[in-house]
Scaffold this active site. Structure first.
Site, mmCIF file in Angstrom:
data_model
loop_
_atom_site.group_PDB
_atom_site.id
_atom_site.type_symbol
_atom_site.label_atom_id
_atom_site.label_comp_id
_atom_site.label_asym_id
_atom_site.label_seq_id
_atom_site.Cartn_x
_atom_site.Cartn_y
_atom_site.Cartn_z
ATOM 1 N N CYS A 192 0.843 -1.198 0.000
ATOM 2 C CA CYS A 192 0.000 0.000 0.000
ATOM 3 C C CYS A 192 0.876 1.246 0.000
ATOM 4 O O CYS A 192 1.937 1.277 0.640
ATOM 5 C CB CYS A 192 -0.961 -0.007 1.181
ATOM 6 S SG CYS A 192 -0.344 0.806 2.652
ATOM 7 N N GLU A 193 0.438 2.242 -0.726
ATOM 8 C CA GLU A 193 1.253 3.450 -0.855
ATOM 9 C C GLU A 193 1.120 4.380 0.351
ATOM 10 O O GLU A 193 1.870 5.329 0.482
ATOM 11 C CB GLU A 193 0.921 4.190 -2.148
ATOM 12 C CG GLU A 193 -0.447 4.830 -2.205
ATOM 13 C CD GLU A 193 -0.689 5.500 -3.561
ATOM 14 O OE1 GLU A 193 -0.048 5.119 -4.552
ATOM 15 O OE2 GLU A 193 -1.532 6.407 -3.608
ATOM 16 N N HIS A 194 0.173 4.098 1.236
ATOM 17 C CA HIS A 194 0.029 4.952 2.424
ATOM 18 C C HIS A 194 0.994 4.577 3.543
ATOM 19 O O HIS A 194 1.348 5.408 4.366
ATOM 20 C CB HIS A 194 -1.408 4.892 2.957
ATOM 21 C CG HIS A 194 -2.407 5.482 2.005
ATOM 22 N ND1 HIS A 194 -3.686 5.021 1.881
ATOM 23 C CD2 HIS A 194 -2.274 6.501 1.120
ATOM 24 C CE1 HIS A 194 -4.330 5.731 0.968
ATOM 25 N NE2 HIS A 194 -3.482 6.622 0.477
ATOM 26 N N HIS A 195 1.382 3.309 3.612
ATOM 27 C CA HIS A 195 2.265 2.845 4.705
ATOM 28 C C HIS A 195 3.473 2.048 4.204
ATOM 29 O O HIS A 195 4.263 1.564 5.014
ATOM 30 C CB HIS A 195 1.478 1.952 5.676
ATOM 31 C CG HIS A 195 0.269 2.608 6.285
ATOM 32 N ND1 HIS A 195 -0.975 2.546 5.714
ATOM 33 C CD2 HIS A 195 0.137 3.354 7.406
ATOM 34 C CE1 HIS A 195 -1.844 3.217 6.472
ATOM 35 N NE2 HIS A 195 -1.189 3.717 7.492
ATOM 36 N N GLN A 237 -5.708 -0.494 -3.373
ATOM 37 C CA GLN A 237 -6.453 -1.643 -3.886
ATOM 38 C C GLN A 237 -7.376 -1.261 -5.052
ATOM 39 O O GLN A 237 -7.481 -1.995 -6.031
ATOM 40 C CB GLN A 237 -7.250 -2.294 -2.757
ATOM 41 C CG GLN A 237 -7.856 -3.615 -3.207
ATOM 42 C CD GLN A 237 -8.507 -4.388 -2.080
ATOM 43 O OE1 GLN A 237 -8.060 -4.316 -0.943
ATOM 44 N NE2 GLN A 237 -9.537 -5.135 -2.403
ATOM 45 N N HIS A 267 -4.943 -6.107 4.361
ATOM 46 C CA HIS A 267 -3.925 -5.056 4.388
ATOM 47 C C HIS A 267 -3.205 -5.128 5.728
ATOM 48 O O HIS A 267 -3.839 -4.966 6.770
ATOM 49 C CB HIS A 267 -4.569 -3.679 4.249
ATOM 50 C CG HIS A 267 -5.314 -3.494 2.946
ATOM 51 N ND1 HIS A 267 -5.361 -2.287 2.300
ATOM 52 C CD2 HIS A 267 -6.020 -4.350 2.174
ATOM 53 C CE1 HIS A 267 -6.074 -2.409 1.184
ATOM 54 N NE2 HIS A 267 -6.489 -3.651 1.092
ATOM 55 N N CYS A 324 -1.412 -3.003 7.069
ATOM 56 C CA CYS A 324 -1.517 -1.725 7.793
ATOM 57 C C CYS A 324 -2.822 -1.634 8.569
ATOM 58 O O CYS A 324 -2.963 -0.779 9.440
ATOM 59 C CB CYS A 324 -1.358 -0.540 6.836
ATOM 60 S SG CYS A 324 -2.546 -0.496 5.500
HETATM 61 ZN ZN ZN Z 1 -1.854 1.276 4.248
#
Ligand code: ZN
Length: 203
Positions: free
Chosen positions: A94-97, A136, A164, A166
């Site tokens: 995931c690009e957020h974490h 996703q 996920h 995260c």
């Molecule tokens: Zn994430």
């Protein structure tokens, strides 16, 4: 959901090594202790593998996979038929974490127009789209985009299921929570019968 645009530049392995070492220091570790000495280089090697598609655009992935076979005799019969490939396993981050998305499965369907494609090529497309920092929802739209380019049809459907890390290992911590996203294009969006047929096969 905007599609992924490739960066066109190769990865800088030395820079990754330098910064992973910095992260180890910043979290209070000793990057020179025995167990960690080779970790920055290992992480850089892993990133080269798991992010191998970051520099590629969807068009370039489609070009690399564009080996289709058409059987003239069968094509007429199959014209209206739905081709569905279920539970193609893959992973992404995931690009957020920069956290692993795991237990990922993609189900892909299309209505053949002039081309058909083998399962191994579809699996390869799914795999390559996953090898980027992703969301996703964008994985679904990227897979649909790549397949519509290869197959020359807008009639593509993609369902992605995933866990996920995260979400399952931190924050709300709900292990086993699965996220499901759908991407319907062309007739899958406009034709309820086709959509129902898809869901019947998907179950
Ligand atoms: Zn994430």
């Amino acid at each position: 959901m905007p599609l992924f645009k490739g960066l066109g530049v190769p990865m800088d392995k030395e820079k990754i090594i330098m910064h992973v070492r910095g992260i180890l220091e910043a979290i209070g570790e000793d990057p020179d202790r025995e167990g960690l000495r080779d970790t920055p280089a290992r992480v850089a090697g892993m990133y080269q593998e798991v992010f191998a598609s970051i520099h590629l655009s969807n068009e370039e992935i489609a070009r690399q996979l564009d080996v289709t076979f058409v059987d003239e005799l069968e094509l007429e019969e199959m014209h209206e038929d739905l081709v569905l490939m279920k539970d193609i396993g893959f992973f992404s981050y995931c690009e957020h974490h920069i956290a692993l998305m795991y237990n990922m499965k993609a189900t892909v369907a299309y209505v053949p127009k002039s081309k058909v494609i083998g399962l191994s090529k579809v699996a390869r497309a799914v795999d390559m789209v996953g090898k980027r920092l992703q969301l996703q929802e964008r994985i679904g739209s990227d897979i649909a985009h790549v397949l519509s380019l290869i197959l020359d049809t807008e009639d593509v459907a993609v369902v992605v299921e995933a866990e996920h890390s995260c979400m399952t290992t931190r924050g709300i911590r709900k292990p086993g929570t699965r996220t499901l996203t759908t991407t319907f294009r062309g007739r899958f969006k406009t034709d309820p019968d086709l959509k129902n047929k898809f869901y019947a096969l998907y179950k």
